[in-house]
Scaffold this active site. Sequence first.
Site, PDB file in Angstrom:
ATOM      1  N   ASP A  89       0.836  -1.200   0.000  1.00 19.84           N
ATOM      2  CA  ASP A  89       0.000   0.000   0.000  1.00 19.84           C
ATOM      3  C   ASP A  89       0.876   1.257   0.000  1.00 19.84           C
ATOM      4  O   ASP A  89       1.985   1.271  -0.549  1.00 19.84           O
ATOM      5  CB  ASP A  89      -0.964  -0.070   1.204  1.00 19.84           C
ATOM      6  CG  ASP A  89      -2.308   0.589   0.922  1.00 19.84           C
ATOM      7  OD1 ASP A  89      -2.365   1.827   1.019  1.00 19.84           O
ATOM      8  OD2 ASP A  89      -3.280  -0.107   0.591  1.00 19.84           O
ATOM      9  N   ASP A  90       0.433   2.288   0.655  1.00 19.55           N
ATOM     10  CA  ASP A  90       1.059   3.627   0.649  1.00 19.55           C
ATOM     11  C   ASP A  90       2.467   3.595   1.277  1.00 19.55           C
ATOM     12  O   ASP A  90       2.832   2.628   1.936  1.00 19.55           O
ATOM     13  CB  ASP A  90       0.134   4.549   1.470  1.00 19.55           C
ATOM     14  CG  ASP A  90       0.283   6.004   1.098  1.00 19.55           C
ATOM     15  OD1 ASP A  90       1.263   6.355   0.419  1.00 19.55           O
ATOM     16  OD2 ASP A  90      -0.592   6.797   1.499  1.00 19.55           O
TER      17      ASP A  90
ATOM     18  N   LYS B 215      -3.585  -0.217  -7.054  1.00 23.78           N
ATOM     19  CA  LYS B 215      -4.655   0.401  -6.245  1.00 23.78           C
ATOM     20  C   LYS B 215      -4.460   1.903  -6.362  1.00 23.78           C
ATOM     21  O   LYS B 215      -3.376   2.418  -6.057  1.00 23.78           O
ATOM     22  CB  LYS B 215      -4.524  -0.062  -4.792  1.00 23.78           C
ATOM     23  CG  LYS B 215      -5.405   0.712  -3.816  1.00 23.78           C
ATOM     24  CD  LYS B 215      -5.259   0.145  -2.403  1.00 23.78           C
ATOM     25  CE  LYS B 215      -6.007   0.985  -1.388  1.00 23.78           C
ATOM     26  NZ  LYS B 215      -5.898   0.438  -0.014  1.00 23.78           N
TER      27      LYS B 215
ATOM     28  N   ASP C 141      -5.700   5.615  -5.363  1.00 20.57           N
ATOM     29  CA  ASP C 141      -6.432   6.302  -4.294  1.00 20.57           C
ATOM     30  C   ASP C 141      -6.942   7.679  -4.742  1.00 20.57           C
ATOM     31  O   ASP C 141      -6.782   8.074  -5.908  1.00 20.57           O
ATOM     32  CB  ASP C 141      -5.495   6.417  -3.081  1.00 20.57           C
ATOM     33  CG  ASP C 141      -6.246   6.288  -1.762  1.00 20.57           C
ATOM     34  OD1 ASP C 141      -7.440   6.608  -1.730  1.00 20.57           O
ATOM     35  OD2 ASP C 141      -5.612   5.905  -0.764  1.00 20.57           O
TER      36      ASP C 141
ATOM     37  N   ARG D 125     -13.736   0.957  -5.061  1.00 20.43           N
ATOM     38  CA  ARG D 125     -14.204   0.990  -3.674  1.00 20.43           C
ATOM     39  C   ARG D 125     -15.553   1.697  -3.631  1.00 20.43           C
ATOM     40  O   ARG D 125     -15.727   2.771  -4.216  1.00 20.43           O
ATOM     41  CB  ARG D 125     -13.179   1.721  -2.813  1.00 20.43           C
ATOM     42  CG  ARG D 125     -11.985   0.843  -2.410  1.00 20.43           C
ATOM     43  CD  ARG D 125     -12.200   0.177  -1.075  1.00 20.43           C
ATOM     44  NE  ARG D 125     -12.475   1.200  -0.104  1.00 20.43           N
ATOM     45  CZ  ARG D 125     -11.531   1.902   0.537  1.00 20.43           C
ATOM     46  NH1 ARG D 125     -10.261   1.621   0.324  1.00 20.43           N
ATOM     47  NH2 ARG D 125     -11.855   2.835   1.384  1.00 20.43           N
TER      48      ARG D 125
ATOM     49  N   ASP E 204     -13.157   4.001   4.121  1.00 22.23           N
ATOM     50  CA  ASP E 204     -12.279   2.963   4.672  1.00 22.23           C
ATOM     51  C   ASP E 204     -12.983   2.145   5.742  1.00 22.23           C
ATOM     52  O   ASP E 204     -13.641   2.686   6.633  1.00 22.23           O
ATOM     53  CB  ASP E 204     -11.039   3.606   5.302  1.00 22.23           C
ATOM     54  CG  ASP E 204     -10.076   4.122   4.247  1.00 22.23           C
ATOM     55  OD1 ASP E 204     -10.464   4.182   3.055  1.00 22.23           O
ATOM     56  OD2 ASP E 204      -8.939   4.463   4.616  1.00 22.23           O
TER      57      ASP E 204
HETATM   58  C1  GLA Z   1      -6.766   5.701   1.928  1.00 18.40           C
HETATM   59  C2  GLA Z   1      -7.262   4.361   1.401  1.00 18.40           C
HETATM   60  C3  GLA Z   1      -6.750   3.239   2.287  1.00 18.40           C
HETATM   61  C4  GLA Z   1      -5.230   3.257   2.329  1.00 18.40           C
HETATM   62  C5  GLA Z   1      -4.732   4.634   2.767  1.00 18.40           C
HETATM   63  C6  GLA Z   1      -3.224   4.768   2.593  1.00 18.40           C
HETATM   64  O1  GLA Z   1      -7.306   5.988   3.166  1.00 18.40           O
HETATM   65  O2  GLA Z   1      -8.651   4.355   1.318  1.00 18.40           O
HETATM   66  O3  GLA Z   1      -7.206   1.978   1.827  1.00 18.40           O
HETATM   67  O4  GLA Z   1      -4.734   2.933   1.062  1.00 18.40           O
HETATM   68  O5  GLA Z   1      -5.351   5.669   2.019  1.00 18.40           O
HETATM   69  O6  GLA Z   1      -2.773   6.026   2.952  1.00 18.40           O
END
Ligand code: GLA
Length: 507
Positions: free
Chosen positions: A99-100, A174, A176, A232, A236
């Site tokens: 992820d990030d 993914k 965002d 999505r 979250d």
């Molecule tokens: C957003 C996304 C999460 C995750 C974070 C990472 O909130 O919706 O799923 O990827 O960013 O910073």
Amino acid sequence: MTRIETKNMRLHIVALIYCFKIVRGTELGQEVLRGPQSDLSDIIAPSRSYNGLNQHPPMGWNNWNAFGCEVSEEMLISTAQTIADYGLRDLGYEYIMMDDCWSIGRNLTGYLVPDPERFPNGIRHLADRLHAMGFKFGMYSSAGTLTCALYAGSLGFETEDAAFFAENHVDYLKYDNCYNNGLQGTPELSFNRYDTMSKALLATGRPIVYALCQWGTDYVWQWSQPISNSARMSGDIYDSFNRPDPGCITPDDAPSALALYKCSVMSILNTMATVQSMSRSGWFNDMDMLEVGNGGMDDNEYVTHFSMWAMLSSPLLISTDIVSISPADLSILSNPSVIALSQDPSPRAGSRIWKNECQDKDQFGLCDHQLWTRTMANGDKVIALINGGNGPATLTASLNDIFTDELTSGTYRLSRQYIEQKWDVYDLWANRMSVDDANVILNGSEASTVKSNVWYNSTELPYAEGLQINHPALLGGYVGEIEPHGKWAAEVARHGVGLYRLRKRGG
Ligand code: GLA
């Protein structure tokens, strides 16, 4: 014959020809669109995604829910090894997703630079190692100037970043929604922003699954099928079954609102009830990563969470520390008869038939019972009875309830066959792996040593083939039958689910 009689006769003949055409057309349509064992829902033509990828909901692991920004080559490789050792890769969890927080910015030519301390050998080396272990590799960026954790985002650098992902052998992106420079608030603004990356990925020539992470804003489920593989549909997730939180603004409240987070399992499920029909092979509503294993819910709640994510064809992305997972949580994630719903040859989401308020309210003042159903490719019907109340409850679904979609679909006479039929009932949690078996795996024995009606190897036998031969691990355990015009009653635990596969007797 008078002139009027002649005219009437002519009208009759025209009407007869017209009726014949309609009937014939319907039959032909059924021949073309419906497989030998399928049902009315197959009238929706099967779809293929814009890039041919993601025909089934993706399964894998993502670090975010458990580790946040803590990513490194070492951690991803050791997690992947554990996932393989515990048999999860062979159950279908094939993506390892980062992820990030993985970059340190851009170089002078505009290319993203991976953090050299976390990735001393570079990203491609990591990707190639994962591929050699039998996994696919996912990465993350944002359609904004910054990512949500304030790292460099891809807005304005889509071509460079798509090239970076392709050169580094990435299989899944993914994408965002943070720091989007105000380019949101209408479907058109969002579409254009996400379309730019979609085109850039296609132009690389590398097959890369494109997963929008737009938190269900701007009616993303209505416009993103032609440019992506999933989106999505909510803010979250957080590790709670149903705790309300003002941070979780549902699309019903404000379709364009940002800052959507802390959405409970039930909040996401309730939103899904209105958008589930958009899910189809090649494009799925993404209900966010799984929380199973993170400790915020009890066993029944995690079972409901996992069951419904599979039933609704959401991506199944484990997001917990696999290395320290409990035997109970491993046995939830390892239930092949539930995973088989997600990987059905005809992927689409279940639909909600009813939601009834009940009296047994929990600490948030909430209590409802729900019935969801889904028709599987082989004609089986799956039902999920959810008990959102504070104590056990007996929930009942009649065949009329279960086949509501068929009965209301305009072909009433055709549909009566479902109600006048005897159905065998299989409980999809009946063969859940025991804690002892899960411990055997956690202590280092091969997952394949576990009984064959409990564990499954989809690398050797894909789910579609296993379903075709009625593999015992995919059917659950037989628990009874429903008589014609009858009903099914189940005792369902607090915040639990009764998940059953119904099969026509003799069918
Ligand atoms: C957003 C996304 C999460 C995750 C974070 C990472 O909130 O919706 O799923 O990827 O960013 O910073």
